[in-house]
Design a protein around this motif. Structure first.
Motif, PDB file in Angstrom:
ATOM      1  N   UNK A  67       0.758  -1.261  -0.047  1.00  0.00           N
ATOM      2  CA  UNK A  67       0.042  -0.088  -0.123  1.00  0.00           C
ATOM      3  C   UNK A  67       0.775   1.325   0.087  1.00  0.00           C
ATOM      4  N   UNK A  68       1.857   1.242   0.301  1.00  0.00           N
ATOM      5  CA  UNK A  68       2.846   2.534   0.545  1.00  0.00           C
ATOM      6  C   UNK A  68       3.472   2.546   2.057  1.00  0.00           C
ATOM      7  N   UNK A  69       4.212   3.661   2.400  1.00  0.00           N
ATOM      8  CA  UNK A  69       4.528   3.774   3.571  1.00  0.00           C
ATOM      9  C   UNK A  69       3.475   4.035   4.591  1.00  0.00           C
ATOM     10  N   UNK A  70       3.687   3.732   5.766  1.00  0.00           N
ATOM     11  CA  UNK A  70       2.655   3.857   6.842  1.00  0.00           C
ATOM     12  C   UNK A  70       3.027   5.511   7.246  1.00  0.00           C
ATOM     13  N   UNK A  71       1.990   6.306   7.331  1.00  0.00           N
ATOM     14  CA  UNK A  71       2.217   7.641   7.420  1.00  0.00           C
ATOM     15  C   UNK A  71       2.262   8.091   8.729  1.00  0.00           C
ATOM     16  N   UNK A  72       3.604   8.822   9.212  1.00  0.00           N
ATOM     17  CA  UNK A  72       3.798   8.980  10.522  1.00  0.00           C
ATOM     18  C   UNK A  72       2.958  10.155  10.800  1.00  0.00           C
ATOM     19  N   UNK A  73       2.515  10.911  10.139  1.00  0.00           N
ATOM     20  CA  UNK A  73       1.240  11.822  10.297  1.00  0.00           C
ATOM     21  C   UNK A  73       0.483  12.379   9.107  1.00  0.00           C
ATOM     22  N   UNK A  74      -0.559  12.640   9.402  1.00  0.00           N
ATOM     23  CA  UNK A  74      -1.409  13.238   8.014  1.00  0.00           C
ATOM     24  C   UNK A  74      -2.276  14.581   8.577  1.00  0.00           C
ATOM     25  N   UNK A  75      -2.775  15.180   7.478  1.00  0.00           N
ATOM     26  CA  UNK A  75      -3.528  16.593   7.828  1.00  0.00           C
ATOM     27  C   UNK A  75      -5.076  15.868   7.440  1.00  0.00           C
ATOM     28  N   UNK A  76      -6.083  16.657   7.981  1.00  0.00           N
ATOM     29  CA  UNK A  76      -7.273  16.392   7.453  1.00  0.00           C
ATOM     30  C   UNK A  76      -7.747  16.469   5.765  1.00  0.00           C
ATOM     31  N   UNK A  77      -7.021  17.632   5.135  1.00  0.00           N
ATOM     32  CA  UNK A  77      -6.752  17.803   3.963  1.00  0.00           C
ATOM     33  C   UNK A  77      -6.191  16.822   3.185  1.00  0.00           C
ATOM     34  N   UNK A  78      -5.087  16.044   3.641  1.00  0.00           N
ATOM     35  CA  UNK A  78      -4.315  14.934   3.086  1.00  0.00           C
ATOM     36  C   UNK A  78      -5.213  13.848   2.964  1.00  0.00           C
ATOM     37  N   UNK A  79      -6.155  13.460   3.929  1.00  0.00           N
ATOM     38  CA  UNK A  79      -6.923  12.304   4.249  1.00  0.00           C
ATOM     39  C   UNK A  79      -8.213  12.342   3.401  1.00  0.00           C
ATOM     40  N   UNK A  80      -8.861  13.686   3.309  1.00  0.00           N
ATOM     41  CA  UNK A  80     -10.083  13.815   2.857  1.00  0.00           C
ATOM     42  C   UNK A  80     -10.200  12.995   1.298  1.00  0.00           C
ATOM     43  N   UNK A  81     -11.411  12.493   1.119  1.00  0.00           N
ATOM     44  CA  UNK A  81     -11.571  12.068  -0.136  1.00  0.00           C
ATOM     45  C   UNK A  81     -12.645  10.768  -0.039  1.00  0.00           C
ATOM     46  N   UNK A  82     -12.714   9.971  -1.355  1.00  0.00           N
ATOM     47  CA  UNK A  82     -13.434   8.875  -1.365  1.00  0.00           C
ATOM     48  C   UNK A  82     -12.723   7.772  -1.532  1.00  0.00           C
ATOM     49  N   UNK A  83     -12.985   6.555  -0.637  1.00  0.00           N
ATOM     50  CA  UNK A  83     -12.180   5.307  -0.593  1.00  0.00           C
ATOM     51  C   UNK A  83     -12.954   4.154  -0.866  1.00  0.00           C
ATOM     52  N   UNK A  84     -12.516   3.375  -1.720  1.00  0.00           N
ATOM     53  CA  UNK A  84     -13.235   1.953  -2.046  1.00  0.00           C
ATOM     54  C   UNK A  84     -12.454   0.795  -1.701  1.00  0.00           C
ATOM     55  N   UNK A  85     -13.164  -0.201  -1.129  1.00  0.00           N
ATOM     56  CA  UNK A  85     -12.619  -1.399  -0.506  1.00  0.00           C
ATOM     57  C   UNK A  85     -11.861  -2.198  -1.398  1.00  0.00           C
ATOM     58  N   UNK A  86     -10.849  -2.862  -0.713  1.00  0.00           N
ATOM     59  CA  UNK A  86      -9.756  -4.097  -1.384  1.00  0.00           C
ATOM     60  C   UNK A  86      -9.955  -5.146  -0.486  1.00  0.00           C
TER      61      UNK A  86
END
Length: 166
Positions: A40-59
């Motif tokens: 999936x990519x690197x585990x995020x040490x930190x994240x902001x609301x703006x970075x995380x906002x969006x639509x996600x679909x399951x796998x």
């Protein structure tokens, strides 16, 4: 130094070298960050609301699940809507295996060394969920092309409950 002491020291060094040789494959075993990074990519040490906002679909185990995170005007969290979200044992008899619902979310963690960013979900619809009756805490992983939210349950394998931002 006597030959007996030198032989003893040499034996200890050889034993230590043998132990290190045996343990070195274990050091390369998959850790939480490398198992996550591999799929999936690197585990995020930190994240902001703006970075995380969006639509996600399951796998994987989350196939068919959809989550939408909308940021609030305050910049700290916002509203969440889910489709086909898994229920906990307590609600299965009432709501079935999954539910469609809404609530609020915010980003937590990533403030201390070793922490990583997590999205905390608080459901208010269809009715108030108590913590641990459904998936309500998701970790964040990202790379230059992808952003994932996932349930961080087994650090040695790629998470099976994961959602990719579309």
């Amino acid at each position: 130094m006597s030959r007996v002491l030198m032989a003893g020291r040499r034996a200890r060094l050889l034993t230590a070298a043998a132990v290190l040789a045996l343990l070195s494959p274990l050091a390369s075993c998959s850790s939480a960050s490398t198992a996550v990074e591999a799929c999936m990519g690197k585990q995020a040490a930190s994240a902001t609301t703006g970075e995380v906002e969006g639509t996600y679909v399951g796998e994987a185990d989350a196939k068919g699940v959809k989550i939408t995170l909308k940021a609030s005007d305050t910049g700290t969290g916002g509203t969440v809507t889910v489709r086909d979200w898994p229920t906990g044992d307590w609600y299965k008899s009432e709501l079935g295996e999954t539910f469609d619902g809404s609530g609020t979310w915010d980003v937590e963690g990533g403030y201390e060394a070793g922490d990583h960013a997590q999205v905390h979900l608080s459901f208010t619809e269809p009715e108030l969920f108590l913590r641990d009756y459904t998936v309500d805490m998701l970790s964040v992983a990202k790379d230059s092309e992808r952003m994932y939210l996932y349930e961080d349950d087994d650090p040695d394998v790629c998470p099976t409950f994961r959602l990719r931002r579309t």
